[in-house]
Design a protein around this motif. Structure first.
Motif, PDB file in Angstrom:
ATOM      1  N   UNK A   1       0.796  -1.219   0.000  1.00 15.45           N
ATOM      2  CA  UNK A   1       0.000   0.000   0.000  1.00 15.45           C
ATOM      3  C   UNK A   1       0.827   1.267   0.000  1.00 15.45           C
ATOM      4  N   UNK A   2       1.997   1.218  -0.626  1.00 15.62           N
ATOM      5  CA  UNK A   2       2.902   2.366  -0.656  1.00 15.62           C
ATOM      6  C   UNK A   2       2.889   3.023  -2.028  1.00 15.62           C
ATOM      7  N   UNK A   3       3.251   4.290  -2.070  1.00 15.20           N
ATOM      8  CA  UNK A   3       3.319   5.017  -3.344  1.00 15.20           C
ATOM      9  C   UNK A   3       4.706   5.592  -3.601  1.00 15.20           C
ATOM     10  N   UNK A   4       5.589   5.509  -2.623  1.00 16.70           N
ATOM     11  CA  UNK A   4       6.936   6.068  -2.779  1.00 16.70           C
ATOM     12  C   UNK A   4       7.976   4.970  -2.533  1.00 16.70           C
ATOM     13  N   UNK A   5       8.924   4.859  -3.462  1.00 24.36           N
ATOM     14  CA  UNK A   5       9.982   3.877  -3.297  1.00 24.36           C
ATOM     15  C   UNK A   5      10.798   4.149  -2.040  1.00 24.36           C
ATOM     16  N   UNK A   6      10.927   5.397  -1.661  1.00 19.10           N
ATOM     17  CA  UNK A   6      11.689   5.739  -0.466  1.00 19.10           C
ATOM     18  C   UNK A   6      11.072   5.114   0.784  1.00 19.10           C
ATOM     19  N   UNK A   7       9.735   5.053   0.835  1.00 24.18           N
ATOM     20  CA  UNK A   7       9.069   4.424   1.986  1.00 24.18           C
ATOM     21  C   UNK A   7       9.346   2.915   2.007  1.00 24.18           C
ATOM     22  N   UNK A   8       9.338   2.308   0.833  1.00 23.66           N
ATOM     23  CA  UNK A   8       9.622   0.877   0.753  1.00 23.66           C
ATOM     24  C   UNK A   8      11.050   0.580   1.194  1.00 23.66           C
TER      25      UNK A   8
END
Length: 295
Positions: free
Chosen positions: A66-73
């Motif tokens: 449920x993420x939209x930013x690679x940085x969060x992943x």
């Protein structure tokens, strides 16, 4: 999709996919971190032009969480160094291009070599992917050894656990199997019926020769022991830098029998990387110092 959801070239963000809209944000910094992480984890060198591949393959993992930013992943991975997600990350960035009896000229050489072997034959497929290579090796052993094949073993390893799961199942589309010699199809495969129509399964007498193990070639310890009559390490070294290639070749040497064969991919050349092996023929190597290899 609103304009605010489209990655734009500001604050280090990447918009290098032409005019295609993307719903996930991949920045230059994110891509650099991904390249560093997969190199540290698996020795894979990702070139700059692999950005679209990275986006498409890892996008599934971001959406799963449920993420939209690679940085969060990437932050999630950093917070959980032992999480199973690292396995999914590595699987996503591993290329599995294979086929039965790929680079056909290698298999008659293997058959000739093992026919002269004394004692049980052992072969290592070091990049087994979805199983086509180790099963091709097992079929070759049956053809070359006859009844002696029951004592032979193929150790098949790969870093991609999802690919290994498919390999263990030994089930393939009929279209893929039909490319083989008709006699091999009849001898080594079972045709699916009913709900399995359109599929073919490797026969038990072939699959029982093969042991599948998850393994990272960069791991400090390998879960296998030699000696092997042959090692197949084809079309995987191209993803490593020369230093990593040389280190792996050094580790292969003591696992081969003195007269053992190392099979490489058609675009790989080990002659200028390590002095441990010498070229015997077309992408086939032997130990350069056979006497020194006897330990």
């Amino acid at each position: 999709m609103t304009q605010s959801q489209v990655p734009v070239a500001e604050s280090g963000q990447w918009s290098g996919l032409g005019h295609l809209e993307r719903d996930l944000v991949l920045t230059d910094e994110d891509f650099s971190r991904i390249r560093q992480l997969i190199y540290q984890r698996a020795g894979i060198v990702l070139a700059e032009h692999k950005r679209e591949m990275v986006y498409s393959r890892l996008a599934k993992r971001l959406r799963h969480h449920g993420m939209t930013r690679f940085s969060d992943y990437l932050e999630k991975l950093a917070r959980q160094p032992d999480a199973r997600e690292w396995e999914a990350f590595t699987n996503a960035l591993t290329t599995n291009l294979t086929a039965f009896f790929r680079e056909m000229h290698h298999f008659p050489l293997l058959a000739e070599h093992v026919a002269k072997a004394n004692g049980p034959v052992r072969v290592w497929s070091a990049a087994a992917s979805t199983g086509e290579e180790p099963y091709s090796i097992a079929m070759t052993l049956h053809e070359a050894l006859g009844a002696r094949a029951r004592e032979a073993r193929v150790v098949a390893t790969d870093i991609d656990t999802e690919a290994l799961a498919r390999a263990r199942a030994g089930v393939y589309p009929v279209e893929q199997v039909r490319k083989l010699d008709e006699n091999r199809v009849r001898r080594f495969f079972q045709k699916g019926r009913g709900q399995h129509e359109g599929l073919a399964r490797v026969r038990p007498e072939v699959s029982e020769l093969v042991e599948f193990l998850p393994m990272n070639l960069l791991a400090p310890q390998w879960p296998l022991k030699g000696p092997f009559d042959a090692i197949f390490c084809r079309n995987v070294m191209i993803y490593f830098d020369k230093q990593t290639q040389a280190r792996i070749l050094e580790r292969f040497a003591p696992l081969l029998k003195p007269d053992g064969l190392l099979f490489a991919g058609h675009s790989e050349n080990f002659s200028y990387i390590s002095k441990v092996f010498r070229l015997r023929g077309q992408t086939v190597y032997t130990l350069a110092d056979r006497a020194g290899s006897r330990k």
